[in-house]
Motif scaffolding. Structure first.
Motif, short mmCIF file in Angstrom:
data_model
loop_
_atom_site.label_atom_id
_atom_site.label_comp_id
_atom_site.label_asym_id
_atom_site.label_seq_id
_atom_site.Cartn_x
_atom_site.Cartn_y
_atom_site.Cartn_z
N ILE A 107 40.85 30.01 50.33
CA ILE A 107 40.68 30.37 48.92
C ILE A 107 41.12 31.80 48.68
CG2 ILE A 107 38.93 30.83 47.14
CD1 ILE A 107 37.45 28.37 48.13
N GLY A 108 40.75 32.72 49.58
CA GLY A 108 41.17 34.11 49.44
C GLY A 108 42.68 34.26 49.46
N LEU A 109 43.34 33.55 50.37
CA LEU A 109 44.80 33.62 50.46
C LEU A 109 45.46 33.09 49.21
CD1 LEU A 109 45.37 32.52 54.18
CD2 LEU A 109 45.75 34.80 53.21
N VAL A 110 44.98 31.98 48.71
CA VAL A 110 45.57 31.38 47.50
C VAL A 110 45.42 32.33 46.31
CG1 VAL A 110 45.35 29.50 45.82
CG2 VAL A 110 45.27 29.01 48.28
N ILE A 111 44.24 32.90 46.14
CA ILE A 111 44.02 33.83 45.03
C ILE A 111 44.93 35.04 45.15
CG2 ILE A 111 42.34 35.43 44.01
CD1 ILE A 111 40.18 33.40 44.60
N GLY A 112 45.04 35.59 46.37
CA GLY A 112 45.90 36.76 46.57
C GLY A 112 47.36 36.46 46.29
N LEU A 113 47.84 35.29 46.73
CA LEU A 113 49.24 34.94 46.51
C LEU A 113 49.53 34.68 45.05
CD1 LEU A 113 49.78 32.59 49.59
CD2 LEU A 113 50.75 34.86 49.24
N VAL A 114 48.58 34.14 44.32
CA VAL A 114 48.79 33.84 42.91
C VAL A 114 48.73 35.10 42.05
CG1 VAL A 114 47.80 32.67 40.89
CG2 VAL A 114 48.01 31.46 43.08
N SER A 115 47.79 36.01 42.35
CA SER A 115 47.54 37.15 41.47
C SER A 115 48.31 38.41 41.83
CB SER A 115 46.04 37.47 41.48
OG SER A 115 45.63 37.92 42.76
N ASN A 116 48.82 38.51 43.08
CA ASN A 116 49.52 39.73 43.53
C ASN A 116 48.69 40.98 43.21
OD1 ASN A 116 51.87 38.30 44.41
ND2 ASN A 116 52.50 38.14 42.27
N PRO A 117 47.56 41.19 43.86
CA PRO A 117 46.61 42.24 43.46
C PRO A 117 47.16 43.66 43.58
CG PRO A 117 46.01 41.31 45.59
CD PRO A 117 47.08 40.43 45.03
N GLY A 118 48.13 43.90 44.46
CA GLY A 118 48.64 45.25 44.63
C GLY A 118 49.77 45.62 43.70
N SER A 119 50.44 44.63 43.13
CA SER A 119 51.63 44.92 42.33
C SER A 119 51.31 45.57 41.00
CB SER A 119 52.43 43.63 42.10
OG SER A 119 51.63 42.68 41.41
N GLY A 120 50.13 45.31 40.44
CA GLY A 120 49.81 45.85 39.13
C GLY A 120 49.13 47.20 39.15
N HIS A 122 48.66 51.39 40.22
CA HIS A 122 49.49 52.58 40.28
C HIS A 122 49.33 53.30 41.62
CE1 HIS A 122 50.38 52.09 36.04
NE2 HIS A 122 49.08 52.03 35.79
N LEU A 123 48.75 52.61 42.60
CA LEU A 123 48.54 53.21 43.91
C LEU A 123 49.84 53.19 44.71
CD1 LEU A 123 45.14 51.47 44.73
CD2 LEU A 123 45.46 53.86 44.05
N THR A 124 49.97 54.15 45.60
CA THR A 124 51.12 54.22 46.49
C THR A 124 50.63 54.41 47.92
OG1 THR A 124 51.36 56.63 46.33
CG2 THR A 124 52.50 55.29 44.66
N ALA A 125 51.57 54.37 48.85
CA ALA A 125 51.21 54.56 50.26
C ALA A 125 50.60 55.93 50.51
CB ALA A 125 52.45 54.37 51.13
N ALA A 126 50.99 56.90 49.70
CA ALA A 126 50.46 58.26 49.87
C ALA A 126 48.99 58.37 49.54
CB ALA A 126 51.25 59.24 49.00
N ASP A 127 48.45 57.40 48.79
CA ASP A 127 47.03 57.44 48.41
C ASP A 127 46.12 57.00 49.55
OD1 ASP A 127 47.47 58.25 45.72
OD2 ASP A 127 48.11 56.20 45.26
N GLY A 128 46.69 56.41 50.59
CA GLY A 128 45.88 55.92 51.69
C GLY A 128 45.70 56.95 52.78
N LEU A 224 38.37 51.62 38.37
CA LEU A 224 38.56 50.18 38.23
C LEU A 224 39.95 49.86 37.69
CD1 LEU A 224 35.09 49.11 36.82
CD2 LEU A 224 35.92 48.93 39.15
N GLY A 225 40.58 50.81 37.02
CA GLY A 225 41.90 50.54 36.47
C GLY A 225 42.92 50.23 37.55
N ASN A 226 42.95 51.04 38.61
CA ASN A 226 43.90 50.83 39.70
C ASN A 226 43.56 49.61 40.55
OD1 ASN A 226 45.50 53.06 39.06
ND2 ASN A 226 44.22 54.46 40.25
N TYR A 227 42.29 49.24 40.54
CA TYR A 227 41.85 48.13 41.39
C TYR A 227 41.40 46.92 40.56
CZ TYR A 227 41.64 51.65 45.12
OH TYR A 227 41.95 52.64 46.03
N ALA A 228 41.82 46.85 39.31
CA ALA A 228 41.29 45.82 38.42
C ALA A 228 41.56 44.41 38.96
CB ALA A 228 41.88 45.98 37.02
N THR A 229 42.83 44.13 39.25
CA THR A 229 43.18 42.79 39.73
C THR A 229 42.52 42.50 41.07
OG1 THR A 229 45.32 42.93 38.60
CG2 THR A 229 45.09 41.24 40.30
N PHE A 230 42.53 43.49 41.96
CA PHE A 230 41.92 43.31 43.27
C PHE A 230 40.43 43.03 43.15
CE2 PHE A 230 39.90 45.15 47.08
CZ PHE A 230 40.51 44.39 48.07
N THR A 231 39.73 43.79 42.30
CA THR A 231 38.28 43.60 42.11
C THR A 231 37.99 42.23 41.54
OG1 THR A 231 37.99 45.98 41.72
CG2 THR A 231 36.23 44.52 40.98
#
Length: 448
Positions: A107-120, A122-128, A224-231
């Motif tokens: 279920i987690g994989l299906v939701i992630g593939l459908v919603s693309n949580p990281g694409s929406g 404004h985070l970048t690799a530099a934020d990690g 929550l704005g940057n993580y809205a879809t992921f949350t």
């Protein structure tokens, strides 16, 4: 000579019983309001107070975790001697742990593939940022056996504590009658810990206010704005498992009314949501399973093991969606091989999650297995407290569900107790931790 009995003392005063869930909900609302005030108007003393209140509540829960896990697992192993077909029940329990984990990760994989949580976002690799230590399979396998008997308790290494408890429990069984004093002492210590934990549970409404208020002060609504879809993905995934998969399994596999399950398990689920600790909730989960008709001796084995190894929220849904999120942030692609590895890690490696607040160990284990950047962990730490509430509630519901499913399939479930299970109000919650003491019987009158 008349037969008289002492009347029960009359209750004095007037008290409106408030359900425990309502108290917790009120605490969350108050915490949201106070956190908003503290952050918006920069009220430093209020922010500090919320931080201290939430921190102390979690600290009190963690204080009991190490001894609670050790004695609960040890006693549960010895209780298996009272259960018919113990090996069969243990095998079925582990099998259903894996089946439900596999369903959750899919279920987690299906939701992630459908919603693309990281694409929406404004985070970048530099934020990690890389974590201080990344989990690996070698760490997982070699870390099971402790180097001494003290360090696992001081560093709260739950996996090593479980290992020592299993060894101690098996040893007690092998020694037999000579080890009875040790077993009696362990059972008494376990009851003492559960009673002390009950006092901590009473603080849950206050603790929840501090925890949610602290999260608002530290992260604010902008987070929550940057993580809205992921949350949303995490909450939707957990909700589908909690309110979709679990009721479906109850209705089709066990032929039980799902509504009755939630009535009986609700005290554990709501406490898990607030405390974010499967281990801290374990005594409530165990008694909820017993109220639902699971035999006590079997429940005392299945629930403690589930609290340390059964994590559908933290070890299945969360790492699956997180891996897709991190891969999208770092512009990496995942294929069928990586998705199969995610499923394998979730089903086999969930014991590394430890049943405490947070799922960083499982996340680092998943990312390292897939070869994804460890900086992805840093991206997710900020939002973790908000996600952990729903994840832990799902974990605990699954830990109560599997013993019910196995008991129903093995024809040992008390159907009458299951049908009459109901959620406890705050006045009834203490019965979760302590059974009523037997009342002394009056002595028989001497013969004339």
């Amino acid at each position: 000579m008349s037969d008289t009995t002492d009347p029960k003392p009359a209750k004095t005063g007037f008290r409106i019983p408030v359900p425990f869930w309502a108290q917790v909900l009120l605490g969350l609302v108050v915490g949201l309001a106070l956190g908003f005030v503290a952050r918006t108007y920069d009220v430093a003393w209020l922010a500090t107070t919320l931080d201290k209140v939430g921190g102390i509540f979690i600290q009190l829960l963690k204080l009991a975790v190490a001894p609670l896990v050790f004695f609960a697992i040890m006693v549960s192993i010895t209780n298996l001697r009272k259960v018919n077909n113990a090996a069969r029940l243990a095998g079925r329990t582990l099998l259903w742990f894996m089946i439900t984990s596999l369903i959750a990760v899919v279920i987690g994989l299906v939701i992630g593939l459908v919603s693309n949580p990281g694409s929406g976002s404004h985070l970048t690799a530099a934020d990690g940022a890389k974590p201080d230590h990344a989990g690996s399979w070698l760490d997982f396998l070699t870390g099971i056996i402790p180097t001494d008997v003290i360090t696992p308790f001081t560093e709260l290494n739950v996996l090593q504590i479980v290992f020592m408890a299993v060894v101690a429990g098996v040893a007690v069984l092998k020694i037999g009658a000579k080890a009875q004093p040790i077993l009696t002492l362990s059972e008494s210590v376990l009851e003492l810990l559960q009673k002390a934990l009950w006092w901590v549970i009473l603080l849950a409404p206050i603790g929840s206010a501090g925890l949610i208020g602290r999260a608002i002060v530290q992260y604010g609504w902008d987070l929550l704005g940057n993580y809205a879809t992921f949350t949303v993905d995490i909450y939707v995934g957990c909700a589908l498992v909690l309110f979709g998969v679990y009721p479906l399994l109850l209705a089709t596999v066990a032929k039980l009314n799902p509504l009755q399950f939630f009535k009986g398990a609700w005290p554990a689920i709501q406490l898990a949501f607030v405390s974010r600790s499967s281990v801290g909730t374990m005594p409530v989960t165990q008694q909820s399973a017993i109220r639902l008709g699971v035999p006590k001796d079997y429940a005392s084995f299945a629930v403690p093991f589930g609290a340390t190894t059964k994590m559908d929220g933290c070890a299945a849904i969360y790492p699956a969606i997180s891996a897709i999120f991190v891969a999208e942030i770092f512009h990496l692609s995942l294929g069928v091989r990586e998705y199969l590895l995610i499923a394998f890690v979730s089903v086999i490696g969930s014991a590394a999650t430890a049943g405490l607040t947070g799922a960083t160990v499982m996340l680092t284990l998943t990312l390292s297995t897939l070869g994804l950047p460890m900086e992805g962990v840093g991206l997710l730490l900020a939002i973790d407290p908000i996600l952990d509430m729903m994840r832990t509630a799902t974990n605990v519901a699954g830990q109560a569900l599997v013993p019910v499913l196995v008991s129903a399939r093995e024809k040992i479930l008390d159907q009458a107790k299951y049908d009459n299970a109901s959620a406890s109000a705050i006045d009834d919650l203490e019965s979760v931790y302590s059974e009523p003491e037997p009342q002394p019987q009056p002595a028989a009158p001497a013969a004339a």
